[in-house]
Design a protein around this motif. Structure first.
Motif, short mmCIF file in Angstrom:
data_model
loop_
_atom_site.label_atom_id
_atom_site.label_comp_id
_atom_site.label_asym_id
_atom_site.label_seq_id
_atom_site.Cartn_x
_atom_site.Cartn_y
_atom_site.Cartn_z
N HIS A 1 0.80 -1.23 0.00
CA HIS A 1 0.00 0.00 0.00
C HIS A 1 0.83 1.28 0.00
CE1 HIS A 1 -3.49 -2.52 0.57
NE2 HIS A 1 -2.86 -3.12 1.57
N ARG A 2 2.16 1.14 0.09
CA ARG A 2 3.08 2.30 0.06
C ARG A 2 2.67 3.39 1.05
NH1 ARG A 2 6.48 1.00 -3.75
NH2 ARG A 2 5.84 0.04 -5.68
N VAL A 3 2.53 2.98 2.31
CA VAL A 3 2.11 3.90 3.36
C VAL A 3 3.28 4.30 4.24
CG1 VAL A 3 -0.27 3.08 3.42
CG2 VAL A 3 1.43 1.98 4.87
N SER A 4 3.14 5.43 4.90
CA SER A 4 4.18 5.87 5.82
C SER A 4 3.70 5.79 7.27
CB SER A 4 4.62 7.29 5.48
OG SER A 4 3.51 8.15 5.45
N MET A 5 2.44 5.38 7.46
CA MET A 5 1.88 5.17 8.80
C MET A 5 0.85 4.05 8.73
SD MET A 5 1.07 9.07 10.00
CE MET A 5 0.75 9.76 8.38
N ILE A 6 0.71 3.35 9.84
CA ILE A 6 -0.39 2.39 9.97
C ILE A 6 -1.10 2.71 11.27
CG2 ILE A 6 -1.08 -0.02 10.20
CD1 ILE A 6 1.43 -0.84 8.70
N GLU A 7 -2.41 2.88 11.18
CA GLU A 7 -3.22 3.05 12.38
C GLU A 7 -3.95 1.75 12.64
OE1 GLU A 7 -6.81 5.69 14.36
OE2 GLU A 7 -6.11 6.20 12.35
N PHE A 8 -3.73 1.22 13.82
CA PHE A 8 -4.43 0.01 14.26
C PHE A 8 -5.56 0.48 15.16
CE2 PHE A 8 -0.11 -1.25 13.30
CZ PHE A 8 -0.32 -2.37 12.50
N ASP A 9 -6.79 0.26 14.72
CA ASP A 9 -7.97 0.77 15.42
C ASP A 9 -8.91 -0.40 15.68
OD1 ASP A 9 -10.70 1.84 15.75
OD2 ASP A 9 -9.77 3.76 15.25
N ARG A 10 -9.41 -0.48 16.89
CA ARG A 10 -10.27 -1.63 17.24
C ARG A 10 -11.55 -1.68 16.42
NH1 ARG A 10 -12.06 0.64 23.09
NH2 ARG A 10 -13.78 1.95 22.36
N ASP A 11 -12.00 -0.55 15.88
CA ASP A 11 -13.23 -0.51 15.09
C ASP A 11 -12.98 -0.50 13.58
OD1 ASP A 11 -14.79 -0.35 17.43
OD2 ASP A 11 -14.46 1.81 17.54
N ALA A 12 -11.73 -0.59 13.17
CA ALA A 12 -11.40 -0.51 11.74
C ALA A 12 -11.65 -1.84 11.05
CB ALA A 12 -9.95 -0.08 11.56
N ASP A 13 -11.62 -1.79 9.74
CA ASP A 13 -11.85 -2.98 8.92
C ASP A 13 -10.70 -3.97 9.02
OD1 ASP A 13 -14.27 -1.97 8.00
OD2 ASP A 13 -13.33 -1.00 6.27
N VAL A 14 -11.04 -5.22 8.77
CA VAL A 14 -10.07 -6.30 8.70
C VAL A 14 -9.57 -6.34 7.25
CG1 VAL A 14 -9.80 -8.81 8.82
CG2 VAL A 14 -11.18 -7.61 10.53
N ILE A 15 -8.29 -6.57 7.09
CA ILE A 15 -7.73 -6.68 5.74
C ILE A 15 -7.86 -8.13 5.30
CG2 ILE A 15 -5.63 -6.47 4.35
CD1 ILE A 15 -4.83 -4.18 6.21
N LEU A 16 -8.62 -8.32 4.24
CA LEU A 16 -8.87 -9.67 3.74
C LEU A 16 -7.57 -10.35 3.33
CD1 LEU A 16 -12.04 -9.02 1.56
CD2 LEU A 16 -11.92 -9.96 3.86
N GLY A 17 -7.48 -11.63 3.67
CA GLY A 17 -6.30 -12.41 3.33
C GLY A 17 -5.20 -12.34 4.37
N GLU A 18 -5.35 -11.48 5.37
CA GLU A 18 -4.34 -11.36 6.43
C GLU A 18 -4.86 -12.02 7.69
OE1 GLU A 18 -1.30 -10.29 6.14
OE2 GLU A 18 -1.49 -9.54 4.11
N LYS A 19 -3.95 -12.53 8.50
CA LYS A 19 -4.35 -13.19 9.75
C LYS A 19 -5.04 -12.21 10.67
CE LYS A 19 -1.21 -17.03 9.94
NZ LYS A 19 -0.26 -17.78 10.74
N PHE A 20 -6.01 -12.74 11.41
CA PHE A 20 -6.78 -11.94 12.36
C PHE A 20 -6.82 -12.72 13.67
CE2 PHE A 20 -10.72 -10.59 14.40
CZ PHE A 20 -10.57 -9.21 14.36
N PHE A 21 -6.51 -12.03 14.77
CA PHE A 21 -6.47 -12.66 16.08
C PHE A 21 -7.64 -12.14 16.91
CE2 PHE A 21 -2.20 -12.25 14.37
CZ PHE A 21 -1.77 -13.56 14.40
N ASP A 22 -8.48 -13.03 17.32
CA ASP A 22 -9.69 -12.65 18.08
C ASP A 22 -9.42 -12.77 19.56
OD1 ASP A 22 -12.25 -11.86 18.57
OD2 ASP A 22 -13.16 -13.80 18.14
N TRP A 23 -8.74 -11.78 20.12
CA TRP A 23 -8.41 -11.80 21.53
C TRP A 23 -9.37 -10.89 22.21
CZ3 TRP A 23 -6.78 -6.75 21.96
CH2 TRP A 23 -6.09 -6.18 20.90
#
Length: 135
Positions: free
Chosen positions: A113-135
């Motif tokens: 995605h050629r990004v310079s930041m990543i925001e991890f937000d509890r309400d944000a979308d899941v990226i399809l094809g990537e692992k998701f941990f349901d903790w």
């Protein structure tokens, strides 16, 4: 390529350049002419679910946000990770104990995605094809 096609491309390029010049008109003088930049730097940010982090990685982010690297920032709903100087950042995250899997996720997101930041937000979308941990 036909000459007509090249002329169209040149016209489009000139139109885009004209538009960019109009949009990026420098602001009125703030006193120091040397500090104005005709084209301000714009950074992009990927927003995704905190579920892409393992619980252990999230705890490390909580412990080290705002202090150790000054690249991890705690928000109300997650974290923002600044990705300047990526190779050094990934090595620093490894030293903090961030999992190999999560570091690979960060690397993939930057490359895809050629990004310079990543925001991890509890309400944000899941990226399809990537692992998701349901903790």
């Amino acid at each position: 390529m036909p000459k007509q096609f090249l002329n169209i491309l040149l016209f489009i390029e000139q139109s885009i350049n004209d538009f960019l010049m109009a949009v990026n008109e420098p602001p009125p003088s703030l006193g120091n002419e040397n500090m104005r930049n005709e084209y301000p730097e714009i950074k992009s940010c990927l927003v995704c679910s905190t579920g892409h982090m393992m619980l252990e990685d999230m705890k490390i982010f909580q412990e080290h946000s705002h202090k150790t690297l000054r690249k991890i920032f705690n928000t109300e709903y997650g974290f923002i990770l600044l990705l300047d100087a990526r190779p050094k950042l990934l090595k620093s995250l490894k030293k903090l104990g961030i999992s190999n899997e999560f570091r690979k996720f960060i690397y993939r997101m930057v490359r895809q995605h050629r990004v310079s930041m990543i925001e991890f937000d509890r309400d944000a979308d899941v990226i399809l094809g990537e692992k998701f941990f349901d903790w």
